[in-house]
Scaffold this motif. Structure first.
Motif, mmCIF file in Angstrom:
data_model
loop_
_atom_site.group_PDB
_atom_site.id
_atom_site.type_symbol
_atom_site.label_atom_id
_atom_site.label_comp_id
_atom_site.label_asym_id
_atom_site.label_seq_id
_atom_site.Cartn_x
_atom_site.Cartn_y
_atom_site.Cartn_z
ATOM 1 N N GLY A 16 -17.639 12.554 -3.370
ATOM 2 C CA GLY A 16 -16.506 12.231 -2.520
ATOM 3 C C GLY A 16 -16.246 10.739 -2.434
ATOM 4 N N SER A 17 -17.313 9.945 -2.399
ATOM 5 C CA SER A 17 -17.145 8.488 -2.298
ATOM 6 C C SER A 17 -16.439 7.937 -3.533
ATOM 7 N N GLN A 18 -16.783 8.463 -4.701
ATOM 8 C CA GLN A 18 -16.147 8.006 -5.942
ATOM 9 C C GLN A 18 -14.667 8.379 -5.947
ATOM 10 N N ARG A 19 -14.385 9.602 -5.566
ATOM 11 C CA ARG A 19 -12.997 10.071 -5.542
ATOM 12 C C ARG A 19 -12.183 9.286 -4.501
ATOM 13 N N LEU A 20 -12.815 8.969 -3.380
ATOM 14 C CA LEU A 20 -12.138 8.180 -2.352
ATOM 15 C C LEU A 20 -11.806 6.787 -2.876
ATOM 16 N N ARG A 21 -12.773 6.147 -3.517
ATOM 17 C CA ARG A 21 -12.527 4.805 -4.051
ATOM 18 C C ARG A 21 -11.384 4.829 -5.070
ATOM 19 N N GLU A 22 -11.373 5.825 -5.950
ATOM 20 C CA GLU A 22 -10.307 5.940 -6.952
ATOM 21 C C GLU A 22 -8.949 6.122 -6.282
ATOM 22 N N ALA A 23 -8.920 6.928 -5.224
ATOM 23 C CA ALA A 23 -7.656 7.193 -4.535
ATOM 24 C C ALA A 23 -7.141 5.945 -3.824
ATOM 25 N N ILE A 24 -8.039 5.183 -3.222
ATOM 26 C CA ILE A 24 -7.612 3.952 -2.547
ATOM 27 C C ILE A 24 -7.046 2.966 -3.558
ATOM 28 N N TRP A 25 -7.738 2.812 -4.688
ATOM 29 C CA TRP A 25 -7.229 1.920 -5.737
ATOM 30 C C TRP A 25 -5.845 2.382 -6.203
ATOM 31 N N SER A 26 -5.686 3.681 -6.358
ATOM 32 C CA SER A 26 -4.410 4.219 -6.823
ATOM 33 C C SER A 26 -3.311 3.960 -5.807
ATOM 34 N N LEU A 27 -3.609 4.140 -4.514
ATOM 35 C CA LEU A 27 -2.637 3.855 -3.462
ATOM 36 C C LEU A 27 -2.208 2.393 -3.518
ATOM 37 N N PHE A 28 -3.192 1.508 -3.612
ATOM 38 C CA PHE A 28 -2.885 0.075 -3.637
ATOM 39 C C PHE A 28 -2.062 -0.285 -4.870
ATOM 40 N N THR A 29 -2.412 0.297 -6.006
ATOM 41 C CA THR A 29 -1.674 0.017 -7.248
ATOM 42 C C THR A 29 -0.238 0.512 -7.147
ATOM 43 N N ALA A 30 -0.049 1.683 -6.540
ATOM 44 C CA ALA A 30 1.300 2.214 -6.357
ATOM 45 C C ALA A 30 2.131 1.284 -5.478
ATOM 46 N N ILE A 31 1.549 0.822 -4.396
ATOM 47 C CA ILE A 31 2.268 -0.073 -3.489
ATOM 48 C C ILE A 31 2.566 -1.399 -4.180
ATOM 49 N N ASP A 32 1.632 -1.881 -4.997
ATOM 50 C CA ASP A 32 1.864 -3.125 -5.729
ATOM 51 C C ASP A 32 3.049 -3.001 -6.686
ATOM 52 N N SER A 33 3.269 -1.806 -7.218
ATOM 53 C CA SER A 33 4.351 -1.599 -8.178
ATOM 54 C C SER A 33 5.704 -1.358 -7.503
ATOM 55 N N MET A 34 5.691 -1.076 -6.188
ATOM 56 C CA MET A 34 6.938 -0.778 -5.487
ATOM 57 C C MET A 34 6.905 -1.301 -4.046
ATOM 58 N N PRO A 35 6.562 -2.569 -3.856
ATOM 59 C CA PRO A 35 6.464 -3.100 -2.490
ATOM 60 C C PRO A 35 7.787 -3.093 -1.736
ATOM 61 N N ASP A 36 8.882 -3.380 -2.427
ATOM 62 C CA ASP A 36 10.182 -3.397 -1.753
ATOM 63 C C ASP A 36 10.564 -2.002 -1.268
ATOM 64 N N GLU A 37 10.209 -0.995 -2.058
ATOM 65 C CA GLU A 37 10.517 0.384 -1.682
ATOM 66 C C GLU A 37 9.708 0.804 -0.453
ATOM 67 N N VAL A 38 8.425 0.442 -0.438
ATOM 68 C CA VAL A 38 7.574 0.776 0.710
ATOM 69 C C VAL A 38 8.106 0.089 1.967
ATOM 70 N N LEU A 39 8.478 -1.179 1.842
ATOM 71 C CA LEU A 39 9.032 -1.918 2.976
ATOM 72 C C LEU A 39 10.345 -1.306 3.440
ATOM 73 N N LEU A 40 11.129 -0.822 2.497
ATOM 74 C CA LEU A 40 12.418 -0.212 2.814
ATOM 75 C C LEU A 40 12.271 0.950 3.788
ATOM 76 N N ILE A 41 11.277 1.796 3.567
ATOM 77 C CA ILE A 41 11.073 2.949 4.448
ATOM 78 C C ILE A 41 10.913 2.494 5.890
ATOM 79 N N TYR A 42 10.098 1.464 6.099
ATOM 80 C CA TYR A 42 9.782 1.053 7.463
ATOM 81 C C TYR A 42 10.869 0.196 8.092
ATOM 82 N N GLN A 43 11.698 -0.409 7.272
ATOM 83 C CA GLN A 43 12.819 -1.174 7.810
ATOM 84 C C GLN A 43 14.003 -0.285 8.160
ATOM 85 N N GLU A 44 14.208 0.771 7.382
ATOM 86 C CA GLU A 44 15.456 1.523 7.497
ATOM 87 C C GLU A 44 15.319 2.954 8.004
ATOM 88 N N SER A 45 14.117 3.516 7.996
ATOM 89 C CA SER A 45 13.990 4.928 8.379
ATOM 90 C C SER A 45 14.389 5.173 9.831
#
Length: 208
Positions: free
Chosen positions: A91-120
């Motif tokens: 579980g610890s390995q899978r958790l670490r992989e998932a956190i890295w993946s989340l961070f990488t996704a946000i790094d590739s679309m920071p404006d989109e992530v910010l958009l949700i919280y500014q406009e929703s």
């Protein structure tokens, strides 16, 4: 599928999906550049390659478009996180992989992530409830992984802390979008490594 259904006058599901993808792609760029309220449906239609009348065959309002945009962004993040998970491993390995993946996704679309919280906040109540529900689903992935780690003893943390830690993971990833102005001298890999190591420690990681 959620409870919100966006009405369309077109009966062909594939055509609806295709046209809405065009509308969402155009709207994302415009909302990021101008904001939700200043952007007109006429501008979205033009950027989508559609007439305003044709756009209204696939959505009923600009709020419909914002909802579809938010749903698209969340689904993209969720797909990347789920796609990163190995079927085997502690579980610890899978958790670490998932956190890295989340961070990488946000790094590739920071404006989109910010958009949700500014406009929703401009969404009708039922639309906003579903957007927040999708956010909870993403958080739930991390809850499940932490519980897996507790079950296989690769994580040592009080079960009462699990929901808090799951939210902490998601919010920490979002920091890369929210605090870019303050972290402009920090490269992504450094940010991610520091935060992932810190989060794994908070989750009682027993595996290096």
């Amino acid at each position: 599928m959620g409870s919100v259904h966006i009405q369309s006058n077109v009966k062909d599901p594939k055509k609806v999906e295709m046209r809405r993808a065009q509308i969402v792609a155009a709207a994302v760029k415009l909302f990021i550049k101008k904001g939700f309220h200043p952007t007109t449906t006429r501008e979205i239609a033009k950027a989508s390659g559609l007439s305003t009348g044709l756009l209204y065959e696939y959505v009923q309002s600009k709020e419909d478009i914002l909802f579809l945009v938010c749903r698209h962004i969340h689904e993209e993040v969720e797909t990347r996180v789920e796609g990163s998970l190995t079927e085997t491993g502690q579980g610890s390995q899978r958790l670490r992989e998932a956190i890295w993946s989340l961070f990488t996704a946000i790094d590739s679309m920071p404006d989109e992530v910010l958009l949700i919280y500014q406009e929703s906040k401009s969404l009708p109540k039922d639309f906003l409830s579903e957007v927040l529900g999708k956010e909870s689903e993403i958080t739930g992935i991390f809850e499940t992984l932490i519980y897996e780690g507790i079950a296989d003893s690769s994580l040592d943390v009080d079960e009462n802390a699990v929901p808090i830690l799951a939210h902490q993971i998601v919010v920490t990833g979002q920091m890369w979008a929210f605090r870019r102005w303050a972290l402009r001298d920090v490269d992504f890999h450094t940010f991610a490594k520091v935060q992932v190591d810190s989060l794994m420690h908070a989750c009682g990681n027993r595996v290096s």
